[in-house]
Design a protein around this motif. Structure first.
Motif, mmCIF file in Angstrom:
data_model
loop_
_atom_site.group_PDB
_atom_site.id
_atom_site.type_symbol
_atom_site.label_atom_id
_atom_site.label_comp_id
_atom_site.label_asym_id
_atom_site.label_seq_id
_atom_site.Cartn_x
_atom_site.Cartn_y
_atom_site.Cartn_z
ATOM 1 N N CYS A 55 -8.372 -2.886 1.525
ATOM 2 C CA CYS A 55 -7.597 -3.744 0.623
ATOM 3 C C CYS A 55 -8.545 -4.768 0.014
ATOM 4 O O CYS A 55 -9.704 -4.868 0.402
ATOM 5 C CB CYS A 55 -6.444 -4.439 1.362
ATOM 6 S SG CYS A 55 -6.950 -5.775 2.455
ATOM 7 N N LYS A 62 -7.340 -0.721 7.279
ATOM 8 C CA LYS A 62 -6.803 -0.342 5.970
ATOM 9 C C LYS A 62 -7.605 -1.005 4.851
ATOM 10 O O LYS A 62 -7.798 -2.223 4.859
ATOM 11 C CB LYS A 62 -5.337 -0.747 5.856
ATOM 12 C CG LYS A 62 -4.718 -0.375 4.508
ATOM 13 C CD LYS A 62 -3.264 -0.792 4.405
ATOM 14 C CE LYS A 62 -2.713 -0.454 3.025
ATOM 15 N NZ LYS A 62 -1.297 -0.850 2.868
ATOM 16 N N ALA A 113 -5.310 4.320 0.771
ATOM 17 C CA ALA A 113 -4.181 4.166 1.691
ATOM 18 C C ALA A 113 -2.908 3.959 0.888
ATOM 19 O O ALA A 113 -2.959 3.500 -0.254
ATOM 20 C CB ALA A 113 -4.403 2.981 2.631
#
Length: 353
Positions: A42, A40, A223
């Motif tokens: 980030c 993911k 996401a």
């Protein structure tokens, strides 16, 4: 108690749960749906606070953070140096290290099927009826926003050692520029569609080309992000932890540290026969999430103009205490001593949580 702890998801929560199991003398088995852990996108920021359940390996630190600058709608609001410290980490490498140090078995490309409680490992179906569900935002049932992030090669920011954050009152979200291996991560998150956020991000990067230098965009990914607060529970006998249970700070989007704490404490509770959900809900990090959530709800109820005024009113020390989740009441009260009305509002958000 189980002889082995099943963990679905090899993110920060899953890795920390495996680490906790090893400390208690248990074996863990970790199933990850993706070919690699921690896919993911980030900002990969972790404050240098003592409440992370494991030590960040030095070789996984990409950048030492020594401060932060906050803008509101492009106007500088707050700058802090030295009191805000942290790391930008190689998240995948760090998670692999933590899982390896725990002695856990890690199976990648092994998705969990919530409809029948099974995982598929190398084509073979296994039942997973007990353990922890650290499968991320896909299993979260609260409010979500979307974030889109680009990896940008930016010659002028090669030695960046601070966080650049620009709160957007219309989005009720923010843009960020953080250090990365190959330049910087430039992202945006807020209450807009993924398509619109991508457009805004590309426009933001172009607008800041002087700051970035002769930049080039290497990749863009996005996401969902859980911002609805802690929501514990279980799915087919697996207790939700990490972002699956809402362990993300809603105002900042910080998720590595909250998720890691939740995974570690959930594993300890599970393996010692305590009520996992009760333990998770009583954690200090859960209170921090509630404070963030109450402030976010208040911001959503304001006009953009009032949001702007509110953000500019808040002293640097209060921004710092809330963002980091340290919530030092004495420091907050001292910083707000000359602003009694604002103090009453801020303390209400903190105390009701």
């Amino acid at each position: 108690m189980a002889e082995a702890l099943n963990i679905v998801g090899a993110g920060p929560a899953g890795a920390s749960a495996a680490y906790a199991a090893s400390k208690l003398g248990f074996r863990a088995v970790v199933y990850e749906a993706n070919p690699r852990p921690a896919v993911k996108p980030c900002g990969r920021g972790i404050p240098t606070l003592s409440n992370l359940p494991f030590e960040v390996p030095k070789e996984r630190v990409i950048a030492d953070i020594k401060g932060a600058v906050l803008y509101v709608d492009g106007v500088k609001s707050v700058e802090v140096r030295d009191t805000v410290r942290g790391y930008i980490v190689d998240k995948e490498g760090m998670i692999r290290d933590v899982i390896a140090s725990s002695g856990a078995e890690l199976y990648t490309s092994s998705p969990y099927n919530a409809s029948n409680g099974t995982v598929k490992v190398n084509g073979q179906v296994r039942e997973v009826r007990t353990g922890l569900l650290a499968g991320g935002v896909a299993f979260y049932d609260g409010e979500k926003i979307y974030g889109v992030q680009a990896i940008v090669r930016a010659p002028r920011l090669e030695s960046m050692d601070y966080l650049y954050i620009d709160f957007d009152t219309s989005l009720i979200g923010y843009y960020w520029i953080f250090p990365a291996e190959e330049g910087v991560e430039v992202g945006v998150g807020g209450f807009e569609s993924p398509q619109r956020l991508r457009e805004l991000l590309e426009r933001y990067i172009e607008k800041h080309k002087e700051m970035l230098g002769s930049y080039s965009i290497l990749s863009i990914a996005g996401a969902p992000i859980a911002v609805g607060g802690v929501s514990t529970g279980s799915v087919r006998g697996l207790f939700k932890v990490g972002e699956a249970a809402g362990f993300v700070l809603p105002l900042t989007g910080e998720g590595i540290r909250p998720s890691a704490i939740s995974g570690y404490e959930a594993a300890r509770a599970y393996l010692t026969g305590l009520d996992v959900n009760s333990v998770l809900e009583s954690l200090n990090i859960s209170r921090v999430v509630r404070v963030h959530r109450s402030i976010l709800k208040a911001l959503k109820g304001m006009s953009p103009e009032r949001r702007r005024d509110f953000m500019f009113e808040i002293p640097a020390a209060v921004h710092e205490e809330v963002a980091l989740g340290t919530m030092n009441i004495n420091r907050i009260v001292k910083a707000l001593a000359s602003k009694p009305l604002l103090a009453a509002k801020i303390m209400k958000y903190i105390m009701i949580s």
